[in-house]
Design a protein around this motif. Structure first.
Motif, short mmCIF file in Angstrom:
data_model
loop_
_atom_site.label_atom_id
_atom_site.label_comp_id
_atom_site.label_asym_id
_atom_site.label_seq_id
_atom_site.Cartn_x
_atom_site.Cartn_y
_atom_site.Cartn_z
N ASP A 157 -75.09 36.71 -67.01
CA ASP A 157 -76.53 36.93 -66.90
C ASP A 157 -77.21 36.69 -68.25
O ASP A 157 -76.59 36.76 -69.29
CB ASP A 157 -76.81 38.36 -66.43
N TYR A 158 -78.52 36.48 -68.17
CA TYR A 158 -79.30 36.25 -69.38
C TYR A 158 -79.98 37.54 -69.84
O TYR A 158 -80.21 38.43 -69.02
CB TYR A 158 -80.32 35.13 -69.12
N PRO A 159 -80.34 37.61 -71.12
CA PRO A 159 -80.88 38.87 -71.64
C PRO A 159 -82.02 39.47 -70.82
O PRO A 159 -82.06 40.67 -70.60
CB PRO A 159 -81.36 38.49 -73.04
N HIS A 160 -82.95 38.62 -70.32
CA HIS A 160 -84.10 39.18 -69.62
C HIS A 160 -83.71 39.82 -68.29
O HIS A 160 -84.50 40.53 -67.69
CB HIS A 160 -85.17 38.11 -69.39
N GLN A 161 -82.50 39.57 -67.82
CA GLN A 161 -82.08 40.16 -66.56
C GLN A 161 -81.57 41.59 -66.73
O GLN A 161 -81.23 42.25 -65.77
CB GLN A 161 -81.00 39.29 -65.90
N PHE A 162 -81.50 42.04 -67.99
CA PHE A 162 -81.04 43.40 -68.25
C PHE A 162 -82.23 44.29 -68.58
O PHE A 162 -83.24 43.81 -69.09
CB PHE A 162 -80.06 43.40 -69.42
N SER A 163 -82.07 45.58 -68.32
CA SER A 163 -83.12 46.53 -68.69
C SER A 163 -83.03 46.81 -70.19
O SER A 163 -82.05 46.44 -70.85
CB SER A 163 -82.95 47.82 -67.92
N GLY A 164 -84.06 47.47 -70.72
CA GLY A 164 -84.11 47.73 -72.15
C GLY A 164 -82.89 48.48 -72.66
O GLY A 164 -82.30 48.13 -73.69
#
Lengths: 381, 351, 313
Positions: free
Chosen positions: B169-176
């Protein structure tokens, strides 16, 4: 009972008189909540089942709605003259959207906001402008809330240009200087630009702008979270002083629970667009009954290293679910350690929990949990 | 689902200090040359941290706490920044005198950094697995497949659920909170001796903040790393630090073991900070507020930089810059690790 | 250079990564952001050189008689046919020689300035007004207005600039300066519109716009007091840089025989290429004038951009 309360909330009209409220509440035996209402008279602001759903669309020219982000999903509360209502919650819980709805910066999808009996969500034009004189706002970020190309005098003075009836023309410069003085800034700074001030001073300018029209209600959206610790206290003290001086009512929105406790008379805890629990500061902080409130309170780091070895902490797992696709039933159930089947099927209503109804204690306040129980996490050391 | 943990977030006690410190900063100065003049961001900072120890550097914006960390990591932009004097000793070796490639080898492998804003610290067009794996490929020469396996292992280690499924997955797919865990995993990848965490939880929500701080403390204990925690939050510090350095206007104004500092601050600034934070467990009257504004580093006040805001300021405070005095008990017995840069530290600490 | 150009308090903060080393307001007078930009520009040698050049070009354009006593259209084929330059006769009619029609190359280079600057200036002005307005409306109102305006912009953006201008100008028998400006504007406004739209979208979400709305400010007040002054900077930068581009476009069109009637550098370059083997100077001098002019405007644009947005460097 809960059902009835909900109906009452939804149907509340500008004509609800003090007597009606008292009658309904007496039947509820909501003694604690009732006391408050009797003391304070008619609320200045009544929020009823307020909703804001942002449509999710697809397509460029011809948009098609494929869902909605339920940023605010049925919020009701009252604000009384001269009190501070704190609203706390994590990012994405909808607290800032509530502020925008109260200010009419966003149009509500449903629900009402009564200011002195008048539903302001339906107003526009001249009538809205008149109401704006009485409800003002202080913004979070003092670096972006002041127009960088205008002088401080123009920023504050603009309020008088927009509402010419509020100050005679020749008087405006002096009024601006008075306001600067009131918020603790040197009145000679009137010709300076925002970038010549520090963050705390800018926030004072923002407060002066909010005060210019002598409003009754000020909505503060995270007014100190962008400031340094040593400056936060100055601004909080200033806001408290102004409240006493001008008999202001605040809605104080923040994520910092300690600051909210300090300034608020009553506190509402929001989670995923709904109020999870609401009550006086003692009820919420010392006698929370909603598991989310308890987790939130216990997660706040305490500035006392001696407590760290034996402080009981509730550490939630996971993140806040997306408001575009909230869980069924109780929206907190996915992170709740008490969750049972009932929580997935039935959304709990914001009401005084059944088990505390007869009690006269501080646990008897509105909490939207099927399994509400009191747990003092703050003093649990 | 939820852990009710009685002993959360307590790092092990520090190692007595018998062995030499892992990192020692000596008399570090950093200045920025701007058109308006020279901004003296760091003015002679000394601190040290040993293996397994957590040093919290506490300060407001402009105190120089982050600039010091960037100088240690060697990621300051020079120019405009300049380090006119000072030493940064890592295991006794001065990093400021090292050759560039020698220093680069330390970075990441021996000293790693965690930033406040995880989203902008991760490359948005590369998957997190690739970015984690890069550490192993570049520094340890592992193959793509091995690197990926190690990445999944690391993501498990920082408790990212379903690591194997999410590695691409790419960074923006993770929550803060998850992104900050990925940052921690990245810092941890090469098992460094020292981690510098610059406001690691400031951008996170309270409930997530607690998770991430716990994780960091637990990993530090496990790997016996040194940790420099840079923050403005007195609450976070109280929960995890062993010792504290309080910075103001580019100087350390007070140093103390964590329990001592909260009990008996020896500098008026520290005292003011402690008094000005509202408490969750009590509703006070008016908050104590430190008067005035944070200093302008272009025109730092003469003498003690805190003097215009200090309730105790005397003439000497306006003329003489106080050195970092050793703090002792009233009877003269030593208080190890305690220092205060106040002419009136005795009055401040002993009343 | 970057550290020399930082002035305002905010810029100081950028320099010190630790955050806001914000100076308390100094015992000096108010400093607006425009004032800061101006202060930056005054200290920038690129700005000084380019504006002096542009000033000189403006004087040449409006008072060509001051620089050349000869008329650009006076021809004496018999006496001056491809007569070589007399480099000793500085500023004389024969200084830079004569072209194949016996006209003074120097006089034509001087008199061509006006056409170039008027086309460049006029087009820039028209493009900024038209594109700026479209961009502002699309960006501020959003929704269907944005959808419609943006699609129109895209349609125009799709037309190749020079090809479109050629086709348009080809349909005019008489090609005066306003006609050329019209053609270039018609095809050139899209970039400005896009820049303006993006800039307005950024600005309109700023809290101070929300604050003005919360006070009950009218739409026109919000647009012209709050949005426009804060959104205009990138448009100014685009305008200064593209001014040079339009001058170049005019020359290109003239070179292709689709430009202005009368004295113009493009026409002269076009004429000169026929004699390039025997008399390269005919083409050389208008080309030098053109290059200097375009360069001056692009340098000015560069300097303005740095002053208005020091963070970009």
């Amino acid at each position: 009972m809960a059902e009835i309360r909900k109906d009452e909330a939804v149907d509340a009209t500008p004509n609800v008189t003090e007597v009606d409220v008292v009658d309904a509440a007496t039947e509820d035996a909501a003694v604690v909540a009732l006391d408050k209402r009797v003391d304070r008279g008619e609320p200045i602001l009544q929020v009823r089942n307020l909703k804001k759903h942002f449509p999710l669309t697809q397509g460029v020219l011809f948009k098609r709605q494929i869902g909605a982000v339920k940023a605010v999903d049925g919020v009701s509360f009252d604000l009384y003259q001269g009190e501070t209502l704190g609203i706390v919650g994590e990012s994405g819980c909808g607290k800032s959207t509530v502020a925008k709805l109260l200010m009419n910066l966003e149009r509500a999808t449903a629900g009402e906001v009564f200011y002195k009996g008048q539903d302001i969500t339906k107003l526009s034009g001249r009538a809205l402008k008149a109401v704006r004189r009485n409800i003002q706002m202080v913004f979070q970020d003092p670096y972006t809330s002041l127009n960088p190309r205008m002088t401080v005098g123009d920023i504050i003075g603009e309020t008088f240009d927009i509402h010419p009836e509020s100050a005679p023309k020749g008087d405006r410069r002096r009024r601006v200087q008075d306001l600067l003085d009131v918020v603790g800034l040197n009145p000679e700074y009137i010709n300076r630009y925002p970038h010549q001030f520090s963050g705390g001073q800018r926030q004072r300018i923002g407060i002066a702008r909010g005060l210019a029209l002598n409003p009754e209600v000020i909505i503060c959206d995270e007014p100190v979270s962008a400031l340094d610790v040593s400056v936060q206290a100055q601004v909080i003290n200033l806001m408290e002083k102004l409240q006493d001086e001008f008999d202001l009512s605040y809605i104080f929105i923040a994520h910092d629970l300690s600051i909210v406790r300090h300034i608020s008379d009553r506190v509402g805890v929001m989670y995923l667009g709904k109020i999870a629990e609401i009550g006086t500061d003692v009820q919420i902080y010392d006698h929370p009954t909603h598991p989310y409130t308890q987790a939130l309170l216990s997660a706040v780091p305490v500035p006392d290293p001696d407590s760290r070895d034996h402080r009981e902490r509730i550490i939630l797992t996971g993140d806040v679910p997306s408001p575009a696709n909230p869980p069924s039933g109780c929206s907190f159930r996915t992170r709740c350690w008490k969750a049972q089947d009932k929580c997935a099927q039935e959304a709990p209503l914001l009401a005084i929990p059944e088990r505390f109804k007869g009690a006269d204690g501080p646990a008897a306040h509105e909490s939207a949990c099927h399994f509400a129980e009191e747990k003092d996490v703050v003093h649990a050391a | 689902m939820t852990i009710i943990d009685q002993t959360a977030s307590v790092p092990g006690p520090s190692d007595g200090g018998a062995d030499a410190p892992l990192l020692e900063v000596r008399d570090l100065h950093v200045e920025f040359h701007t058109r308006d003049g020279v901004v003296r961001a760091v003015n002679g900072v000394n601190y040290s941290v040993s293996a397994g120890e957590t040093l919290a550097v506490l300060g407001e914006s402009g105190s120089g706490k982050s600039v010091t960390a960037q100088a240690i990591m060697g990621i300051l932009d020079m120019p405009p920044a300049k380090i006119p004097q000072g030493e940064i000793l890592f295991r006794g070796q001065d990093m400021l005198r090292m050759a560039a490639d020698e220093r680069r080898k330390l970075r990441g492998a021996k000293i790693a950094m965690i930033f406040q804003d995880a989203l902008s610290s991760l490359n948005p067009v590369l998957s997190v697995g690739y970015q984690l794996g890069e550490m192993f490929r570049v520094h340890q020469g592992l193959s793509k497949k091995e690197a990926k396996a190690r990445s999944i292992e690391l993501m498990d280690r920082v408790k990212i659920p379903a690591a194997a499924a999410r590695v691409n997955d790419y960074p923006h797919q993770f929550s803060g909170g998850m992104r900050q865990r990925i940052m921690i995993a990245m810092a941890l990848a090469l098992e460094p001796d020292l981690i510098i965490a610059d406001e690691p939880t400031t951008a996170l929500d309270v409930t997530v903040q607690a998770q991430v701080m716990d994780l960091l403390a637990e990993l530090q204990r496990e790997y016996h790393m040194g940790l420099i925690l840079i923050t403005h939050d007195l609450g976070v510090v109280a929960d995890v630090a062993d010792k504290i350095a309080v910075m103001y206007a580019g100087r350390i104004v007070e140093q103390a073991p964590v329990h001592e500092l909260y009990k008996r601050p020896a500098h008026p600034y520290t005292r003011g900070l402690l008094d000005s934070i509202p408490r969750l467990d009590q509703k006070g009257q008016e908050l104590y507020a430190i008067q005035g504004l944070p200093p302008n580093l272009l025109r730092t006040p003469s003498g003690c930089a805190f003097n215009p805001r200090c309730p105790k300021a005397q003439d000497i405070c306006r003329t003489d810059t106080p050195p970092l005095f050793e703090v002792t008990e009233p009877d003269g017995s030593a208080l190890p690790g305690r220092r205060s840069a106040c002419h009136f530290w005795k009055e401040t600490i002993h009343g | 250079m970057p550290e020399l150009t930082t002035t305002s308090a905010e810029k100081t903060a950028t320099a010190a990564p630790d955050g806001q080393s914000l100076p308390d307001p100094k015992p000096e007078k108010a400093r607006s952001l425009w004032g800061d930009a101006w202060r930056d520009l005054r200290g920038n040698w690129i700005f000084i050189v380019s504006s002096l050049l542009i000033l000189l070009l403006l004087v040449i354009a409006f008072f060509p008689g001051l620089f050349s006593s000869a008329s650009p259209d006076a021809k004496d084929l018999a006496a001056h046919y491809l007569k070589k330059p007399e480099y000793g006769h500085v500023f004389g009619a024969d200084w830079l020689g004569y072209d194949a029609q016996g006209r003074s190359v120097y006089a034509r280079a001087i008199y061509g300035t006006r056409a170039s600057l008027m086309v460049g200036g006029g087009t820039t002005l028209a493009v900024t007004v038209l594109g700026g307005l479209m961009g502002m409306l699309a960006g501020y109102f959003g929704g269907w207005i944005d959808a419609v305006l943006s699609r129109i912009t895209d349609m125009f953006f799709g037309i190749p600039f020079l090809l479109g201008a050629m086709v348009m100008l080809n349909s005019f028998t008489e090609r005066s300066i306003p006609i050329v400006i019209l053609a270039l504007t018609f095809l050139g406004w899209t970039q400005t519109a896009r820049v303006m739209r993006g800039s307005v979208i950024t600005v309109k979400s700023q809290d101070y716009v929300q604050a003005a709305k919360a006070l009950g400010a009218s739409t026109s007040r919000i647009l012209f007091r709050h949005v426009l002054p804060n959104a205009i900077a990138p448009v100014i930068v685009v305008a200064t840089i593209s001014l040079g581009v339009y001058i170049g476009a005019e020359a290109t069109l003239s070179y292709l025989g689709l430009g202005l009637d009368g004295a113009s550098w493009g026409n002269d370059i076009s004429d000169g290429q026929n004699q390039i083997r025997v008399a390269a100077y005919i083409m050389l001098y208008p080309s030098i004038m053109l290059s200097i002019t375009v360069l001056a405007f692009i340098m000015l644009g560069e300097a303005v951009r740095n002053a208005l947005d020091p963070k970009q460097r």
